[in-house]
Design an enzyme around this catalytic site. Structure first.
Site: not given
Length: 310
Positions: A13-14, A134
């Site tokens: 993620d991210d 998110h």
């Protein structure tokens, strides 16, 4: 369990948060430790991330962000219910508070989600095969409906429903964090019908809350996978659905590897947060690339893949 084939999507993620996060994620992918990434299009290094994904052929989806940094939709940057008095998103908990008080305009939520899909398309040259939220904003009340509509409009098939088997038995998670996780779990249960009605799919099993940051170890990943598989396989087959001789179970493992951010570089407009600057990112990276993790996958007939392989 011998007949069971497991498809494991390990999602970093991210992606796009900062150059050091991008580098860590790429290193993990090249080591065969992750098989998929999700991009923060409002991240300060999003364009760079998209280039890296293209260069290394990394399967990439969208990490929709309504809680950290700045919106990407021009109209919403000045004056919108999604912003606090400093002109940034409300934050992980602030977003939830504003939502519960009825302060968020859902048409603005939809506008921003669509703008993020469009920007993703611009950066990568394709629509995201999967899209999640998110800080798990996509399963929140009201937001879940808008999120599902956007996915259906763009024909995005897959998402994430963060309900983790065995979460309740993880006594190493501090109470304040556990409260947040249990809230996410409840929101997720209430989202299943909405996503189903819109024809959206997700893997059979989600893991990643119990293995985040300092709680990640080779054994914590093994045990999360084993717990999850056991739960799926122990569900008694009904008369209508006899037990298949062999079946495939799909799992998504959410991870956050990277090299720690060094301020002021990074973030989504406000600079990098504490988790991003901490050693826990590097700890995840170092754990994920351990050879014994890879060999465990092989011995258990676990195949790493991305959403487009499902």
């Amino acid at each position: 369990l011998r007949m069971l084939q497991v498809k494991l999507i390990v999602t970093g993620d991210d992606f796009g948060y900062c150059p050091r996060r991008n580098q860590g994620i790429v290193d993990c992918f090249l080591a065969g430790a992750i098989s998929n990434v999700s991009l923060l299009v409002n991240g300060s290094a999003a364009a760079d991330a998209a280039k890296l994904a293209r260069r290394y052929n990394i399967p990439i989806g969208l990490h929709a962000n309504l809680s950290e940094g700045s919106p990407v939709c021009e109209v919403l940057k000045k004056n919108s219910s999604l912003l606090n008095q400093d002109g940034f998103f409300h934050g992980k908990m602030g977003f939830r508070t504003a939502l519960s008080k009825g302060l968020l305009n859902m048409s603005e939520v939809k506008q921003e989600l669509k703008a993020q899909v469009e920007l993703f398309h611009e950066l990568t040259g394709h629509l995201p095969p999967h899209m999640d939220g998110h800080q798990h904003v996509h399963v929140l009340p009201e937001v879940r409906h808008v999120f599902a509509e956007v996915l259906e409009e763009y024909g995005i098939k897959y998402t994430r429903v963060p309900v983790e088997p065995g979460l309740h038995n993880c006594d190493w998670i501090p109470p304040s964090l556990m409260d947040f996780y249990l809230g996410v779990e409840e929101d997720s249960f209430n989202t299943v019908d909405v996503f189903t009605q819109h024809g959206i799919r997700w893997p059979d099993i989600y893991i990643g809350l119990s293995t985040m940051g300092k709680n990640m170890s080779v054994s914590s990943i093994w045990s999360a996978i084993d717990t999850a598989i056991l739960q799926v396989t122990s569900k008694a087959p009904s008369a209508a659905q006899p037990a298949p001789q062999s079946r495939t179970v799909t799992i998504e493992l959410m991870v956050h590897p990277g090299y720690p951010s060094v301020p002021p570089v990074g973030g989504c407009g406000e600079g990098p947060d504490d988790f991003s600057q901490s050693w826990e990112r590097l700890h995840e990276l170092q754990t994920l690339i351990k050879p014994e993790l890879q060999s465990h996958y092989k011995s258990r007939n676990i195949q790493l893949c991305s959403f487009k392989d499902l």
